[in-house]
Scaffold this motif. Structure first.
Motif, PDB file in Angstrom:
ATOM      1  N   ASP A 160       0.848  -1.186   0.000  1.00  0.00           N
ATOM      2  CA  ASP A 160       0.000   0.000   0.000  1.00  0.00           C
ATOM      3  C   ASP A 160       0.894   1.250   0.000  1.00  0.00           C
ATOM      4  N   PRO A 161       0.679   2.188  -0.919  1.00  0.00           N
ATOM      5  CA  PRO A 161       1.559   3.359  -0.984  1.00  0.00           C
ATOM      6  C   PRO A 161       1.509   4.244   0.260  1.00  0.00           C
ATOM      7  N   ARG A 162       0.499   4.095   1.104  1.00  0.00           N
ATOM      8  CA  ARG A 162       0.435   4.871   2.344  1.00  0.00           C
ATOM      9  C   ARG A 162       1.334   4.306   3.434  1.00  0.00           C
ATOM     10  N   VAL A 163       1.810   3.072   3.232  1.00  0.00           N
ATOM     11  CA  VAL A 163       2.562   2.369   4.270  1.00  0.00           C
ATOM     12  C   VAL A 163       4.059   2.645   4.112  1.00  0.00           C
ATOM     13  N   HIS A 164       4.679   3.028   5.223  1.00  0.00           N
ATOM     14  CA  HIS A 164       6.119   3.279   5.251  1.00  0.00           C
ATOM     15  C   HIS A 164       6.722   2.413   6.358  1.00  0.00           C
ATOM     16  N   LEU A 165       7.463   1.408   5.965  1.00  0.00           N
ATOM     17  CA  LEU A 165       8.059   0.456   6.905  1.00  0.00           C
ATOM     18  C   LEU A 165       9.504   0.847   7.183  1.00  0.00           C
ATOM     19  N   HIS A 166       9.853   0.928   8.472  1.00  0.00           N
ATOM     20  CA  HIS A 166      11.213   1.262   8.873  1.00  0.00           C
ATOM     21  C   HIS A 166      11.746   0.163   9.787  1.00  0.00           C
ATOM     22  N   ARG A 167      12.927  -0.334   9.467  1.00  0.00           N
ATOM     23  CA  ARG A 167      13.569  -1.309  10.350  1.00  0.00           C
ATOM     24  C   ARG A 167      14.335  -0.522  11.413  1.00  0.00           C
ATOM     25  N   ALA A 168      13.777  -0.491  12.602  1.00  0.00           N
ATOM     26  CA  ALA A 168      14.355   0.320  13.673  1.00  0.00           C
ATOM     27  C   ALA A 168      13.811  -0.143  15.009  1.00  0.00           C
ATOM     28  N   ASP A 169      14.507   0.211  16.056  1.00  0.00           N
ATOM     29  CA  ASP A 169      14.021   0.031  17.418  1.00  0.00           C
ATOM     30  C   ASP A 169      13.052   1.167  17.721  1.00  0.00           C
ATOM     31  N   LEU A 170      11.907   0.856  18.301  1.00  0.00           N
ATOM     32  CA  LEU A 170      10.880   1.874  18.486  1.00  0.00           C
ATOM     33  C   LEU A 170      11.336   2.999  19.404  1.00  0.00           C
ATOM     34  N   LEU A 171      11.983   2.674  20.506  1.00  0.00           N
ATOM     35  CA  LEU A 171      12.451   3.720  21.406  1.00  0.00           C
ATOM     36  C   LEU A 171      13.434   4.647  20.708  1.00  0.00           C
ATOM     37  N   THR A 172      14.336   4.063  19.935  1.00  0.00           N
ATOM     38  CA  THR A 172      15.302   4.874  19.193  1.00  0.00           C
ATOM     39  C   THR A 172      14.587   5.767  18.186  1.00  0.00           C
ATOM     40  N   TRP A 173      13.587   5.211  17.500  1.00  0.00           N
ATOM     41  CA  TRP A 173      12.817   5.984  16.526  1.00  0.00           C
ATOM     42  C   TRP A 173      12.136   7.178  17.208  1.00  0.00           C
ATOM     43  N   LEU A 174      11.523   6.937  18.344  1.00  0.00           N
ATOM     44  CA  LEU A 174      10.818   8.005  19.044  1.00  0.00           C
ATOM     45  C   LEU A 174      11.774   9.093  19.527  1.00  0.00           C
ATOM     46  N   ARG A 175      12.978   8.684  19.918  1.00  0.00           N
ATOM     47  CA  ARG A 175      13.945   9.651  20.451  1.00  0.00           C
ATOM     48  C   ARG A 175      14.652  10.453  19.368  1.00  0.00           C
ATOM     49  N   THR A 176      14.743   9.910  18.169  1.00  0.00           N
ATOM     50  CA  THR A 176      15.577  10.532  17.142  1.00  0.00           C
ATOM     51  C   THR A 176      14.781  11.126  15.986  1.00  0.00           C
ATOM     52  N   THR A 177      13.456  11.070  16.053  1.00  0.00           N
ATOM     53  CA  THR A 177      12.630  11.692  15.032  1.00  0.00           C
ATOM     54  C   THR A 177      11.725  12.728  15.704  1.00  0.00           C
ATOM     55  N   THR A 178      11.110  13.557  14.879  1.00  0.00           N
ATOM     56  CA  THR A 178      10.222  14.586  15.418  1.00  0.00           C
ATOM     57  C   THR A 178       8.806  14.446  14.867  1.00  0.00           C
ATOM     58  N   HIS A 179       8.510  13.338  14.209  1.00  0.00           N
ATOM     59  CA  HIS A 179       7.185  13.141  13.637  1.00  0.00           C
ATOM     60  C   HIS A 179       6.133  13.051  14.751  1.00  0.00           C
ATOM     61  N   THR A 180       4.946  13.573  14.472  1.00  0.00           N
ATOM     62  CA  THR A 180       3.816  13.395  15.373  1.00  0.00           C
ATOM     63  C   THR A 180       2.713  12.622  14.656  1.00  0.00           C
ATOM     64  N   TYR A 181       1.892  11.936  15.442  1.00  0.00           N
ATOM     65  CA  TYR A 181       0.894  11.029  14.886  1.00  0.00           C
ATOM     66  C   TYR A 181      -0.457  11.239  15.569  1.00  0.00           C
ATOM     67  N   ASP A 182      -1.507  11.001  14.802  1.00  0.00           N
ATOM     68  CA  ASP A 182      -2.855  11.061  15.365  1.00  0.00           C
ATOM     69  C   ASP A 182      -3.170   9.826  16.203  1.00  0.00           C
ATOM     70  N   ALA A 183      -2.494   8.728  15.914  1.00  0.00           N
ATOM     71  CA  ALA A 183      -2.665   7.500  16.698  1.00  0.00           C
ATOM     72  C   ALA A 183      -1.350   6.733  16.718  1.00  0.00           C
ATOM     73  N   ILE A 184      -1.022   6.222  17.895  1.00  0.00           N
ATOM     74  CA  ILE A 184       0.142   5.349  18.059  1.00  0.00           C
ATOM     75  C   ILE A 184      -0.355   4.042  18.643  1.00  0.00           C
ATOM     76  N   CYS A 185      -0.047   2.943  17.965  1.00  0.00           N
ATOM     77  CA  CYS A 185      -0.468   1.607  18.401  1.00  0.00           C
ATOM     78  C   CYS A 185       0.762   0.784  18.730  1.00  0.00           C
ATOM     79  N   LEU A 186       0.844   0.300  19.969  1.00  0.00           N
ATOM     80  CA  LEU A 186       2.003  -0.474  20.416  1.00  0.00           C
ATOM     81  C   LEU A 186       1.646  -1.948  20.551  1.00  0.00           C
ATOM     82  N   ASP A 187       2.387  -2.771  19.815  1.00  0.00           N
ATOM     83  CA  ASP A 187       2.231  -4.225  19.928  1.00  0.00           C
ATOM     84  C   ASP A 187       3.582  -4.873  19.692  1.00  0.00           C
TER      85      ASP A 187
END
Length: 221
Positions: free
Chosen positions: A114-141
């Motif tokens: 799906d062109p809306r999907v962007h997959l990143h191979r990363a550790d989630l904590l590292t991603w949250l600490r090193t990016t500035t993106h904001t989201y309308d919903a965050i789902c943790l599983d």
């Protein structure tokens, strides 16, 4: 009567926290980490609910972050939800990503295309600490719940510091949804300390405690 099957390991691969194995059990697949069961393709009701309840409060296009690709149920649900806009998926295990090109592709319903999907191979904590993106919903599983993490480092996500970090990545009316294999009263209390509106959504399972979705909205000022 259900026919008994002997599990067959179809692939093994080194993972971030040890060996990962993909095992077939009849028509179903199971992901095993260091010999410990993580998830399977048998149902997916709670994984789908994780996403649908998070997005139901929003109108399109809602920007969504999914922590953990897993067997793909959450992602597949996201691509069919009418409110979904861009969908960012964070998965740290290369083997899990690779299995979605083969054995697990039917369970993610080809959603990675799906062109809306962007997959990143990363550790989630590292991603949250090193990016500035904001989201309308965050789902943790990414774990079996706040009290049963796949790796010790993940525990921080569910502690006050982790929740504070997650809050900074939510838009003002954003929603945090967390999947858990069992109730965690201490985690629920931490959510209530951080958010003004917290609900729980139990999902019965054939054996044991129900799965649980924690939904949190409206951070305290």
């Amino acid at each position: 009567m259900h026919e008994a099957h002997t599990p067959v390991t179809v692939d093994r691969a080194p993972g971030i926290a040890g060996e990962l194995a993909l095992r077939r059990n009849g028509p179903h697949y199971e992901i095993i980490s260091n010999g410990v069961f993580l998830m399977d393709t048998r149902d997916g009701t709670s994984e789908r609910l994780l996403v649908s309840t998070a997005l139901d409060h929003h109108i399109a296009p809602a920007h969504l972050l999914i922590g953990g690709l897993g067997v793909g149920f959450s992602l597949a649900e996201a691509t069919t939800h009418p409110a979904a806009g861009t969908i960012t998926v964070i998965e740290r295990e290369p083997a899990v990503i690779a299995w979605h090109d083969t054995h697990l592709r039917p369970h993610s319903a080809g959603a990675l295309d799906d062109p809306r999907v962007h997959l990143h191979r990363a550790d989630l904590l590292t991603w949250l600490r090193t990016t500035t993106h904001t989201y309308d919903a965050i789902c943790l599983d990414i774990d079996n719940g706040p009290d049963w993490t796949v790796t010790e480092g993940n525990a921080e996500l569910y502690e006050p510091a982790g929740l504070a970090l997650l809050t900074t990545r939510l838009t003002p009316h954003g929603t945090l949804a967390v999947w858990s294999a069992a109730a965690s009263p201490a985690f629920e209390q931490r959510l209530r300390t951080r958010f003004t509106h917290v609900t729980t959504h139990p999902v019965p399972v054939p054996h044991g405690e129900p799965d649980l979705i924690y939904l949190a909205r409206r951070p305290h000022p």
